[in-house]
Scaffold this motif. Structure first.
Motif, PDB file in Angstrom:
ATOM      1  N   GLY A   1      71.267  36.118  45.028  1.00 18.86           N
ATOM      2  CA  GLY A   1      70.142  35.769  45.503  1.00 18.86           C
ATOM      3  C   GLY A   1      68.896  35.665  44.341  1.00 18.86           C
ATOM      4  N   ILE A   2      69.422  35.576  43.165  1.00 15.89           N
ATOM      5  CA  ILE A   2      68.365  35.465  42.129  1.00 15.89           C
ATOM      6  C   ILE A   2      67.694  34.472  42.003  1.00 15.89           C
ATOM      7  CG2 ILE A   2      69.909  34.756  40.195  1.00 15.89           C
ATOM      8  CD1 ILE A   2      68.683  36.904  38.512  1.00 15.89           C
ATOM      9  N   GLN A   3      68.286  33.305  42.546  1.00 15.24           N
ATOM     10  CA  GLN A   3      67.491  31.783  42.321  1.00 15.24           C
ATOM     11  C   GLN A   3      66.164  32.005  43.549  1.00 15.24           C
ATOM     12  OE1 GLN A   3      69.773  32.449  44.419  1.00 15.24           O
ATOM     13  NE2 GLN A   3      69.094  31.372  46.281  1.00 15.24           N
ATOM     14  N   ALA A   4      66.404  32.682  44.738  1.00 14.63           N
ATOM     15  CA  ALA A   4      65.293  32.507  45.456  1.00 14.63           C
ATOM     16  C   ALA A   4      64.238  33.636  45.017  1.00 14.63           C
ATOM     17  CB  ALA A   4      65.785  33.152  47.005  1.00 14.63           C
ATOM     18  N   LEU A   5      64.791  34.928  44.319  1.00 18.56           N
ATOM     19  CA  LEU A   5      63.866  35.745  43.908  1.00 18.56           C
ATOM     20  C   LEU A   5      63.061  35.188  42.823  1.00 18.56           C
ATOM     21  CD1 LEU A   5      62.631  38.547  43.806  1.00 18.56           C
ATOM     22  CD2 LEU A   5      64.674  39.045  42.242  1.00 18.56           C
TER      23      LEU A   5
END
Length: 293
Positions: free
Chosen positions: A103-107
């Protein structure tokens, strides 16, 4: 502890494992947030802990979302509430795999856009919901189902990645210090814009220690300096509570490591690298708090 409300928004008899510190953390997060809150939960242990409708353990609305989309979903919810003139707290409650890896891209996108929400990562240092495979947050030397000989690489420094986005508030917390966590959630929700709290959440089956040792394990993580409690508010770092003492005179790292089966038979060379990591992190944060970078 008297400052913490008696109202419960996470009911008893969840589907959590015995000694689960993540459910303990969520209990205090929701006490701080109150009833006007919506949780966004990606695939993780919490999506199992909540149980099945209509027998859910949650007493606030929950939006279950795909692994990599929690922060994006929260962005949409936050914007919708703002458009309607509502002040509902939008909180992502996600594990380390859904935060630091999948999920790091959305965060990163939500932080860069300045989304008004609170993102909480409860970090049990592996993919706990699917059998304790290694994640980017798994520490050096830890045995998981996909690193049976011990993880050969260091833990991803998620906090420095978040820090690079310059959020108005970010903090670390630990399940063994619920009042500290409660206060940080209250403060975070009083600030406009994107906020991030990173919680260390010891896991009995994953870390391979007795269920009744969860609080003790969390305290040892802090007292050894392995996990440092701090807040960074508008860029200013403040070391919190027990970490102030621990950073000056930490408990030996052996006390933390030897109680966990995941570190069984770790080599002296790897253990020395682990100790160096702890020392370097203590020194780095001490210098930053003192204004000497």
């Amino acid at each position: 502890m008297s400052a913490i409300p008696k109202e419960e928004y996470l009911f008893k008899c969840t589907s959590a494992c015995a000694g689960c510190s993540s459910s303990l953390c969520l209990r205090y997060v929701l006490k701080a947030a109150g009833p006007d809150t919506i949780l966004v939960v990606p695939a993780c242990c919490t999506s199992v802990i909540q149980g099945m409708y209509p027998g859910t353990a949650m007493n606030v609305p929950v939006y279950n979302i795909a692994f990599g989309a929690a922060a994006a979903c929260a962005s949409g919810l936050s914007n919708a509430f703002e458009a309607r003139g509502e002040k509902t707290n939008v909180i992502v409650y996600a594990g380390d795999g859904g935060t630091g890896d999948i999920g790091i891209q959305a965060l990163s996108g939500a932080l860069e856009r300045g989304t008004n929400f609170l993102y909480i990562c409860y970090d049990n240092e592996a993919y706990g919901n699917t059998g304790m495979q290694r994640s980017g947050s798994t520490p050096l030397g830890a045995r998981t189902t996909t690193t049976p000989g011990g993880k050969p690489t260091v833990k991803k420094d998620l906090d420095r990645i978040v820090e690079a986005h310059n959020p108005p508030y970010m903090a670390t917390a630990c399940s063994a210090y619920p009042l500290d966590l409660y206060k940080k959630v209250k403060k975070a929700l009083s600030i406009e814009g994107p906020k991030f709290i990173h919680i260390l959440a010891p896991c009995p089956p994953g870390w391979r220690y007795p269920a009744e040792k969860t609080v003790e394990m969390g305290k040892l993580a802090v007292k050894t300096g392995t996990w440092i409690l701090y807040e960074r508010e508008f860029g200013k770092l403040t070391i919190n509570g027990p970490s102030k003492t621990a950073m000056k005179k930490p408990v030996p790292l052996e006390d933390y490591v030897r109680g966990q089966g995941r570190f069984k038979n770790v080599s002296p060379e790897i253990f020395d690298m682990m100790r160096q990591q702890v020392e370097q992190n203590i020194q780095r944060l001490s210098r930053e708090e003192a204004g000497v970078c």
